[in-house]
Design an enzyme around this catalytic site. Structure first.
Site, PDB file in Angstrom:
ATOM      1  CB  SER A 120      -0.959   0.019   1.198  1.00 56.03           C
ATOM      2  OG  SER A 120      -0.230  -0.010   2.403  1.00 56.03           O
ATOM      3  CG  ASP A 136      -2.464   5.060   8.394  1.00 63.08           C
ATOM      4  OD1 ASP A 136      -1.277   4.735   8.590  1.00 63.08           O
ATOM      5  OD2 ASP A 136      -3.015   5.004   7.277  1.00 63.08           O
ATOM      6  CG  HIS A 159      -0.885   3.974   4.671  1.00 62.83           C
ATOM      7  ND1 HIS A 159      -1.514   3.202   5.628  1.00 62.83           N
ATOM      8  CD2 HIS A 159      -0.501   3.124   3.691  1.00 62.83           C
ATOM      9  CE1 HIS A 159      -1.517   1.946   5.237  1.00 62.83           C
ATOM     10  NE2 HIS A 159      -0.910   1.867   4.071  1.00 62.83           N
TER      11      HIS A 159
END
Length: 444
Positions: free
Chosen positions: A163, A415, A418
């Protein structure tokens, strides 16, 4: 297509401390990363929910436009790689304040994954948008979408990996969309992990291929064993089968190698990482990541470069992107910093340094092996240090829409892996464009 096979060499004899890097990293961070990769929050149905305090205006035009006819075509296999390194050391520098801000914002770019759309999700502090990476010895120009599209005219660029590859791809799509709209022409797989866009203005195709190990892997599932299976001598055909259609390949992996896994060469078990209860030797993941990159680059050279039939290929390996969890990953404040680290404030060390180092080493080894092939260009996009210095650039709790809308919650998922879009990851693509410009000038 046939399988690429290569004998697996015995792992380097690391010290016990190196093999057994703190299991708090081996256990907690992999769980956090896996949770983040598999979790898909929902977006508000309308941008009307965006509070006035977060509304900003960001220029969606680039600083200078290049005429498409002023640039030569993408280098062909007949143009010889000179072996010259990038003239600027992009890894050494500092983040400096920038009043211009990004080319796009989270309300105008339609291709941002929900969890990284920090502005639309109500992040109240916007200072993280106004920083630029300044290398010590040079200047990185503001990203010029027209230049990028012209260099890739009539070409196909593919992002392959986990990702983080998708995160970089979506940053690029948003910046290119400021001058030319991308059309989604292909989608497949769970959570649309395989997608392709087309920029008709320049006949440029941009794809993303989900392959978190690059090599063949079987991901763990709720119904199966609680560990991944990696076949380190075989490249993943889910993306490699399309290798012949790719003019440029951007590889990006790392975090998934922290997960529990059993490693194979053919049918033989080589060892495992964090596999209590299984009768396998613990060998960690450093040499495994090294072998996966080695197998992948070897496959590209043998299957794409050696059989190019007049068409060269350009390969970028994006180095490891550090996470910034502080304390327990699933509690509020996991990455609450609002400013970058300054030079010297945060050192590149431990796992982050090790992952980055082995990736750079494998790139250099593959460059040496591929020198005899015209039209093969390979570069490490070394973003580990500059990314380490941006603890403020992650979604944090704003991976979800308005996480504190009702009240301050005791536990809010964060998170810290990311990157917000727009955000620090846009710099990766600015540096990548500089690499392409260098290659393009060599081709002249």
């Amino acid at each position: 297509m046939g399988t690429i096979t290569s004998p697996f060499k015995d792992p380097s004899h690391h010290s016990l401390a190196r093999k057994l890097l703190p299991y708090t990293i081996y256990v907690i961070l992999p769980i956090a990363v896996l949770r983040l990769y598999l979790y898909t929050p929902s977006l508000p149905q309308s941008t009307d929910q965006l509070p006035h305090s977060t509304a900003i205006t960001i220029s969606t035009t680039s600083s200078s436009s290049s005429s498409p006819s002023s640039l030569p075509p993408f280098p062909s296999s007949q143009e010889v790689e000179t072996g010259e390194e990038t003239p600027c050391d992009y890894t050494s520098g500092n983040w400096v304040q920038d009043k211009l801000g990004p080319l796009y914002n989270g309300t105008t770019c339609a291709t941002i994954k929900k969890g990284q759309n920090c502005i639309t999700h109500g992040r109240p502090d916007l200072g993280y948008l106004f920083w630029r990476w300044k290398p010590k010895q040079c200047h990185i120009p503001r990203f010029e979408p027209n230049t990028f599209l012209q260099i890739l005219r009539n070409k196909h660029i593919a992002f392959v990996g986990d990702s983080m590859a998708r995160n970089q791809l979506e940053s690029l799509l948003c910046m290119l969309a400021t001058v030319s709209p991308p059309n989604l022409v292909y989608t497949d797989g769970e959570e649309n992990k395989f997608r392709r866009w087309h920029f008709s203005s320049h006949n440029v195709s941009v794809s993303v291929y989900w392959s978190p190990f690059l090599v063949k892997g079987i991901e763990k599932s709720q119904d199966g064993p609680n560990y991944n299976k990696l076949y380190l001598d075989q490249v993943n055909e889910r993306w490699a089968a399309d290798m012949g259609q790719m003019d440029m390949i951007v590889l990006s992996v790392g975090h998934w190698f922290l997960h529990p896994a059993v490693y194979f060469e053919g049918d033989s078990v080589l060892g495992c990482h964090y596999c209590p209860g299984l009768n396998h030797s613990e060998i960690g993941f450093y040499d495994v990541l090294r072998k996966a990159i080695k197998t992948t680059l070897k496959a590209i050279i043998e299957r794409r470069v050696a059989n190019a039939n007049g068409n060269g290929v350009n390969v970028i390996v994006t180095t490891f992107s550090p996470a910034h969890f502080e304390g327990e990953w699933d509690k509020a404040g996991a990455c609450a910093k609002t400013k970058p680290y300054m030079e010297g404030e945060k050192q590149l060390e431990g796992m982050d340094a090790e992952m980055r180092q082995l990736e750079v080493e494998e790139v250099e080894a593959a460059k040496a092996n591929g020198k005899k092939f015209a039209g093969f260009r390979l570069q490490a996009l070394d973003v580990t240090k500059l990314s380490l210095m941006r603890p403020d650039g992650h979604p944090g709790p704003y991976m979800n829409p308005f996480p504190f809308a009702d009240r301050v919650q005791e536990r809010v998922q964060n998170d810290c892996v990311h990157w917000c879009l727009p955000g620090p990851i846009d710099t990766w693509n600015e540096i990548m464009l500089e690499v392409l410009n260098k290659w393009n000038n060599q081709g002249r």
